[in-house]
Structure formats: C-alpha cells, structure tokens
Design an enzyme around this catalytic site. Structure first.
Site, PDB file in Angstrom:
ATOM      1  N   ASP A  55      13.910  13.658  17.707  1.00  0.00           N
ATOM      2  CA  ASP A  55      13.233  14.950  17.575  1.00  0.00           C
ATOM      3  C   ASP A  55      14.009  15.885  16.658  1.00  0.00           C
ATOM      4  O   ASP A  55      15.212  16.085  16.844  1.00  0.00           O
ATOM      5  CB  ASP A  55      13.066  15.580  18.960  1.00  0.00           C
ATOM      6  CG  ASP A  55      12.240  16.848  18.935  1.00  0.00           C
ATOM      7  OD1 ASP A  55      11.320  16.943  18.111  1.00  0.00           O
ATOM      8  OD2 ASP A  55      12.522  17.750  19.742  1.00  0.00           O
ATOM      9  N   ASP A  62       8.012  20.398  12.981  1.00  0.00           N
ATOM     10  CA  ASP A  62       8.038  19.858  14.340  1.00  0.00           C
ATOM     11  C   ASP A  62       7.567  18.409  14.352  1.00  0.00           C
ATOM     12  O   ASP A  62       6.378  18.135  14.194  1.00  0.00           O
ATOM     13  CB  ASP A  62       7.152  20.700  15.265  1.00  0.00           C
ATOM     14  CG  ASP A  62       7.308  20.314  16.732  1.00  0.00           C
ATOM     15  OD1 ASP A  62       8.224  19.532  17.052  1.00  0.00           O
ATOM     16  OD2 ASP A  62       6.525  20.801  17.553  1.00  0.00           O
TER      17      ASP A  62
END
Length: 451
Positions: A324, A115
């Site tokens: 992301d 992440d």
C-alpha cells in the site's frame, strides 16, 4: 434536503448528454510524474514527519481492518445498515503522496492524492454544498468545454456500487472511505492532463466523480486518484499493464516519481541492487488490493518462528498481505508484531520507553551511556530485518524500519498492530526502492534505488 441535493447535482451536471467512453484500448503513452509528500515544505524533522504519518497510519489501519474483515464493507452496527443499502467502504482519505495533474478544457490544476487501495478518481467540484479544505481552487465544470456528465447507462456508471440516476439521464454516485470521508456528486467524463517531468504532455479522457457534497479529510489534496484494480481506477480505465514508483524519504527534499506506460518497462537503471520478483495475488472479496505472499520474517540472523499461515489470504477476504502506498507504517497482526518486538528486545537489550505514545509505535529508551559516547543514537546497533516473500527476500536498510529520535533519546520500530489478522507493507519500508507492478505478468518487482 434530498430535493435540494438533486437540484445541486442537476446544476453541476448542466446538461446530461451522450459522453465519450473513457480510454479502453491498451495504454501506449509515456508518463513520468513527480509525487509530493503531503507534509513536504513544512520544515519538520524526520521524527516529526514520521509521527504525523504514524497518526494517519493508525486511522488507515482501522479502515483496512474494516474492509478486510467484511469483504469491503463496514463492520459496526451503523455501518451494517449502510452495507445493507449497498455502500462500499475503502481505506481512508488520509493519504501520503500527491500527484499534480489538470482537468478540463482549458486545464484547471488539481492536486490529487495517490491511493493504491481504492479505485474512484474524483475531485471536489463547484458549486459545492459541502467542500473540504484544499490547496487549489475548486474545479469548475461550467468553465470546461470538455466536461460531460455520464448517462445512467454509461460504461462506468454501473461499476459504482452506490450509484443513482438524476433526471433526465445523469449518473450520480456516492463513495465512502473507512475514516468517514465521503464524496457524492455527478459521475462524468473529462479530459485529464498529465505533464511528465520531461515536459511531455498526456491528455486522456477519464470517468471521474465530480464531488459537490464531500465530508471527512483530504489531507492537503483536492481529490483522490484511485490506483486499485477495479474498473473505476486510473489503472483500469487506461488499461495500464505496468506502473512503477520510487518513493523518497520524507525529509530528503527529493521528489518521488510515478511512471506508467512504456516508461515502466526497464525502469531499473537507477537500481543499486538486484531486482527481485514475487507473484501478485487477488481476492474476489477485496479485488481492489494488491496482495503478495509473505512467507516469514527474519530479525538478526534468525528467521522467526511465525507460521506461514499467519500471513495467508483467506477465502473470505480476511488476512493476507497488502502492498500500500497510502499507509506509512508496516502493519502486522498483533501476535506477529509481539514476536517481532520480542526478537528486537533480545538483540537491543534496551528498556521500553516510558510514556511512549501509540503514535510513536514501539520505542526503546537509549541509555545515557550511549548518549555520552556519541552525539546521536544512530550508533546503537540494530539487528537486520528481512521480509521473505515467495521467491524474493527484502533485506531492509536501517532507516526503513527504525527511527532514531535523537531529541527524545528513543529508538522506535516503524511497525504497528494492524488490528486484525491482515498485514500491510507500508510506504516507509518501500522508500528508496523502485517498485514495479506488472499487471500483465501478475508480479511485483522491487530493487533498492537512489530515487
């Protein structure tokens, strides 16, 4: 209940003691590890894989919106009560890529979700009051000779906004994600082992959360490895100055790769096109995220009339454009998305698909004439799409922004509404692209590659 939790945390802690500081000097190792998509091996078609990822993107979009709009905190009434108690919120735990590693002495296998939008490194730990479903046995700190609970004055304990001190002297933590996923437990140090695809082994001490009370979703993982910019992340703890990944298409059967250390230098041997570079930006309100300066979009031969201010990062932490790894679709503010869809409709001259689900994104119906002319819808011509960044232009291959759903005779754009005035460059756009984060030069570089 609090007494019971305290007793459990004390059991996990075993004996609080002085612990070794996590690695602080500049990282000098070489690591090349494989990344596995969370739906790998499920024998799903590309449309099915993307629909599942789109559902996860929808949850993550809501979480990102909450983070950006409140400078890293919840926005609803109950969430404001949490914020008043100092509880941070990060994007959701429903992520896309898994990295295999090992924790402890002797090593215990852990499948952790990667992440770039959060910082904490954590895994579920036994004994467990509440544990989520995971593919591996739960990490047992009592079976590791190198597990050491961090003292309350430890080097990273104070960097956890929601931390506590369990008697006699053990750091505890609570960490929240925007989809409701929460982990609580003891913050400790432990040996982490990364095995490169070449067979080389890297063994380093890291601070991590040993979660004994966990709720929400881990999406086929055992924990999360935060790759954000704050002190708790793997990047910060190892003082990694450069890292790179190359993400393969979901249905390709090929493993994606993550590189950090010296291997991230000169990574463009597999590039099939020019390397382009754009500055990385930072927000004091949301310091975890990797922001870039997006200046505009082109559909077809025309640059759309979207003001550059539509992508600007605001002083209060709102707006901006995040790169992301954990979001599949590319998320755009509603007004920007409407302009993009309008341009595609002018070029395609196709009707919107009836009964299209929000999880499908924006879909057009491929007419019968096209289906009779070809057994696939891939021959429907689509306009090119270009993302214009400061100093760089990302000219996307078709499959990175269009889904040809042959079975349902639809053509879908891999874009969605961000729900606020911020944007997110999702991982579908980044597939078969070598992406390099240079935190020393504060730049993001990318080049097309056969990952």
């Amino acid at each position: 209940m609090q007494q019971g939790l305290a007793a459990l945390l004390l059991l996990v802690a075993t004996a609080a003691c002085a612990c070794a500081s996590p690695a602080a000097s500049a990282f000098a190792g070489d690591v090349r590890v494989a990344l596995k998509h969370v739906d790998a091996g499920k024998r799903l078609s590309r449309p099915e894989l993307i629909r599942r990822a789109a559902q996860r993107s929808k949850a993550r979009a809501a979480a990102l919106s909450a983070v950006r709009s409140r400078g890293g905190r919840f926005s609803g009434a109950s969430e404001q009560r949490e914020a008043s108690r100092g509880t941070p919120v990060r994007p959701s735990g429903d992520l896309e890529y898994v990295v295999d590693l090992a924790i402890g002495t002797p090593p215990q296998h852990v499948s952790a979700l990667l992440d770039t939008g959060s910082d904490l490194i954590w895994t579920q730990c036994a004994p467990c009051t509440s544990c989520l479903a995971q593919p591996d046995p739960v990490f047992a700190p009592a079976q590791s000779a190198s597990y050491e609970p961090m003292r309350c004055a430890g080097p990273l304990c104070s960097d956890i906004l929601r931390h506590g001190c369990l008697r006699p002297d053990t750091c505890t933590y609570r960490y929240n994600y925007g989809d409701g996923t929460t982990t609580m437990g003891v913050y400790a140090t432990e040996r982490f082992t990364f095995t490169s695809s070449s067979g080389d082994v890297l063994d380093v001490p890291l601070g991590f959360g040993c979660g004994s009370l966990n709720v929400g979703s881990l999406n086929n993982g055992s924990g999360i490895v935060g790759f954000g910019r704050n002190p708790l992340s793997l990047v910060s703890q190892l003082n990694i100055r450069r890292f790179s990944y190359c993400l393969t298409p979901y249905a390709s059967g090929r493993r994606s790769t993550l590189l950090f250390g010296s291997l991230a230098d000169g990574v463009y041997g597999d590039a099939t096109g020019p390397v382009q570079t754009t500055p990385l930006l930072q927000s004091p309100q949301n310091p975890t995220f990797y922001y870039v300066h997006l200046t505009g979009l082109t559909v077809g031969a025309r640059r759309l009339r979207i003001p550059e201010s539509a992508f600007a990062l605001q002083p209060d932490g709102s707006g901006g454009v995040i790169v992301d790894s954990g979001t599949a679709l590319t998320l755009l503010p509603g007004a920007v998305l409407a302009e993009v869809v309008r341009a595609f409709r002018v070029h395609l001259r196709l009707p919107f698909a009836n009964g299209s689900s929000p999880d499908d994104g924006v879909c057009f119906m491929v007419p019968e004439a096209w289906r009779r002319a070809s057994s696939t819808t891939s021959q429907v011509p689509v306009p090119r799409m270009v993302f214009h960044f400061q100093g760089a232009d990302l000219d996307l291959p078709r499959r990175n922004y269009v889904l040809d759903d042959h079975r349902r005779s639809r053509l879908c754009l891999l874009l969605a509404d961000s729900g606020d005035d911020g944007s997110t460059i999702g991982n579908l756009v980044q597939q078969d692209m070598r992406v390099l984060y240079d935190l020393q030069a504060e730049t993001l570089s990318f080049a097309p590659a056969q990952c």
